[in-house]
Write an enzyme that holds these catalytic residues in place. Sequence first.
Site, PDB file in Angstrom:
ATOM      1  N   CYS A  83      60.726   0.617 -43.891  1.00 23.16           N
ATOM      2  CA  CYS A  83      60.260  -0.380 -42.932  1.00 23.16           C
ATOM      3  C   CYS A  83      58.931  -0.877 -43.470  1.00 23.16           C
ATOM      4  O   CYS A  83      58.099  -0.067 -43.912  1.00 23.16           O
ATOM      5  CB  CYS A  83      60.068   0.261 -41.550  1.00 23.16           C
ATOM      6  SG  CYS A  83      59.279  -0.842 -40.354  1.00 23.16           S
ATOM      7  N   HIS A 125      56.429  -1.910 -42.053  1.00 23.41           N
ATOM      8  CA  HIS A 125      55.241  -1.484 -41.295  1.00 23.41           C
ATOM      9  C   HIS A 125      54.739  -0.103 -41.774  1.00 23.41           C
ATOM     10  O   HIS A 125      53.567   0.216 -41.626  1.00 23.41           O
ATOM     11  CB  HIS A 125      55.582  -1.314 -39.812  1.00 23.41           C
ATOM     12  CG  HIS A 125      55.504  -2.573 -39.014  1.00 23.41           C
ATOM     13  ND1 HIS A 125      56.347  -3.629 -39.210  1.00 23.41           N
ATOM     14  CD2 HIS A 125      54.690  -2.921 -37.993  1.00 23.41           C
ATOM     15  CE1 HIS A 125      56.053  -4.577 -38.335  1.00 23.41           C
ATOM     16  NE2 HIS A 125      55.047  -4.178 -37.594  1.00 23.41           N
ATOM     17  N   ASP A 131      59.096 -11.873 -42.291  1.00 25.60           N
ATOM     18  CA  ASP A 131      59.333 -10.582 -41.634  1.00 25.60           C
ATOM     19  C   ASP A 131      59.433 -10.852 -40.141  1.00 25.60           C
ATOM     20  O   ASP A 131      59.054 -11.930 -39.658  1.00 25.60           O
ATOM     21  CB  ASP A 131      58.162  -9.626 -41.917  1.00 25.60           C
ATOM     22  CG  ASP A 131      58.339  -8.265 -41.242  1.00 25.60           C
ATOM     23  OD1 ASP A 131      59.482  -7.788 -41.122  1.00 25.60           O
ATOM     24  OD2 ASP A 131      57.325  -7.679 -40.812  1.00 25.60           O
ATOM     25  N   SER A 132      59.943  -9.879 -39.419  1.00 24.79           N
ATOM     26  CA  SER A 132      59.957  -9.970 -37.965  1.00 24.79           C
ATOM     27  C   SER A 132      58.534 -10.106 -37.419  1.00 24.79           C
ATOM     28  O   SER A 132      58.338 -10.639 -36.338  1.00 24.79           O
ATOM     29  CB  SER A 132      60.606  -8.715 -37.387  1.00 24.79           C
ATOM     30  OG  SER A 132      59.939  -7.571 -37.888  1.00 24.79           O
ATOM     31  N   TYR A 154      62.471  -6.505 -34.438  1.00 24.04           N
ATOM     32  CA  TYR A 154      63.900  -6.773 -34.567  1.00 24.04           C
ATOM     33  C   TYR A 154      64.697  -5.456 -34.558  1.00 24.04           C
ATOM     34  O   TYR A 154      65.900  -5.453 -34.323  1.00 24.04           O
ATOM     35  CB  TYR A 154      64.200  -7.461 -35.906  1.00 24.04           C
ATOM     36  CG  TYR A 154      63.790  -8.907 -36.057  1.00 24.04           C
ATOM     37  CD1 TYR A 154      63.082  -9.596 -35.076  1.00 24.04           C
ATOM     38  CD2 TYR A 154      64.135  -9.598 -37.223  1.00 24.04           C
ATOM     39  CE1 TYR A 154      62.720 -10.924 -35.264  1.00 24.04           C
ATOM     40  CE2 TYR A 154      63.777 -10.919 -37.409  1.00 24.04           C
ATOM     41  CZ  TYR A 154      63.065 -11.582 -36.431  1.00 24.04           C
ATOM     42  OH  TYR A 154      62.714 -12.902 -36.634  1.00 24.04           O
ATOM     43  N   CYS A 169      61.627  -7.615 -44.655  1.00 21.23           N
ATOM     44  CA  CYS A 169      61.912  -6.871 -43.431  1.00 21.23           C
ATOM     45  C   CYS A 169      63.149  -6.034 -43.726  1.00 21.23           C
ATOM     46  O   CYS A 169      64.194  -6.574 -44.090  1.00 21.23           O
ATOM     47  CB  CYS A 169      62.188  -7.862 -42.297  1.00 21.23           C
ATOM     48  SG  CYS A 169      62.677  -7.087 -40.753  1.00 21.23           S
ATOM     49  N   GLU A 211      51.132  -1.187 -35.211  1.00 20.63           N
ATOM     50  CA  GLU A 211      50.615  -2.437 -34.645  1.00 20.63           C
ATOM     51  C   GLU A 211      49.355  -2.201 -33.841  1.00 20.63           C
ATOM     52  O   GLU A 211      48.493  -3.070 -33.765  1.00 20.63           O
ATOM     53  CB  GLU A 211      51.702  -3.110 -33.814  1.00 20.63           C
ATOM     54  CG  GLU A 211      52.846  -3.498 -34.728  1.00 20.63           C
ATOM     55  CD  GLU A 211      53.644  -4.665 -34.257  1.00 20.63           C
ATOM     56  OE1 GLU A 211      53.799  -4.809 -33.046  1.00 20.63           O
ATOM     57  OE2 GLU A 211      54.116  -5.412 -35.125  1.00 20.63           O
TER      58      GLU A 211
HETATM   59  N1  DGL Z   1      59.018  -4.894 -40.473  1.00 21.00           N
HETATM   60  C1  DGL Z   1      60.257  -4.481 -39.849  1.00 21.00           C
HETATM   61  C2  DGL Z   1      61.149  -3.774 -40.854  1.00 21.00           C
HETATM   62  O1  DGL Z   1      60.807  -3.665 -42.033  1.00 21.00           O
HETATM   63  C3  DGL Z   1      60.018  -3.531 -38.716  1.00 21.00           C
HETATM   64  C4  DGL Z   1      59.691  -4.130 -37.419  1.00 21.00           C
HETATM   65  C5  DGL Z   1      60.892  -4.514 -36.605  1.00 21.00           C
HETATM   66  O2  DGL Z   1      61.576  -3.656 -36.045  1.00 21.00           O
HETATM   67  O3  DGL Z   1      61.108  -5.687 -36.541  1.00 21.00           O
HETATM   68  O4  DGL Z   1      62.206  -3.342 -40.488  1.00 21.00           O
END
Ligand code: DGL
Length: 265
Positions: free
Chosen positions: A182, A184, A11-12, A43, A74, A152
């Site tokens: 996402c 997160h 993941d990012s 990202y 991600c 975060e």
């Molecule tokens: N975990 C990333 C996603 O699922 C989100 C964080 C990011 O923007 O990198 O898109």
Amino acid sequence: MTADQPIGIFDSGLGGLTVAAAVRKRLPHEKIVYLGDTARVPYGNRSPETIHTFAEQDAAFLISKNVKAIVAACNTVSATALTSLQEHFPELHISGVIEPGADAAAGARRIAVLGTRATINSGAYVKALRERYGENLEIITKSCPLFVPLVEEGVLNGPIAQEVIRHYLEKIPEPDTILLGCTHYPLLTEAINEYYNGKVRIVDSADAAANDLKKYLTDNNLLASEDNHGSLQLYASDIASGFREQATRFLGTDVPEPGKVTLTD
Ligand code: DGL
């Protein structure tokens, strides 16, 4: 590929640990190598070209760890760079989280897809949902860029979380289903549930992505033996103070000592 090799998940940042947690639950005998590109997260506000480059570096690192399959945990990468990743590394099975997320939305009539700007702008969820459920499904999409920093920071509930949720969701008609696009966002499930007073179904792609992976490994005789103890190795491109606390929050259990990596071409 052999069944003994580990699974790679990236993941990012650390959000993809929500997918790693689902994979561990579904596939407890597997070795998992997780990479979070914490030095360059998020990202979601970057251009597709930059996301492609980063994703290729992430996958190359996992391949150097001899993985048998990769999950791009991600949504931003899955939405913008999955096809190019698969073309770049044709020798390996690389799956994303958009298709499983769309599968998880079965039964919705009016769905709101929440994600980063890059994910929403890519149109990938609308395409995947239309392919499955046709024109009768009402689809609302909303990018929620403040959700990632909120998660975060561990602000998962309370007035600030509610205010940020309101900021995005009061502008859209009330859906019957929310798709968390996402990795997160699953940590905000309780707060979003509170915002809608429990009236809206909230789904994410983690379980569906883990099921998908299990199917691939089963169909290709690559499932780890049941004699194996599963394990998790954690790598990150930056290990700042608070790393372990954040990683534990996403994984849901204590995390192992992380290794630091430098990602390059
Ligand atoms: N975990 C990333 C996603 O699922 C989100 C964080 C990011 O923007 O990198 O898109």
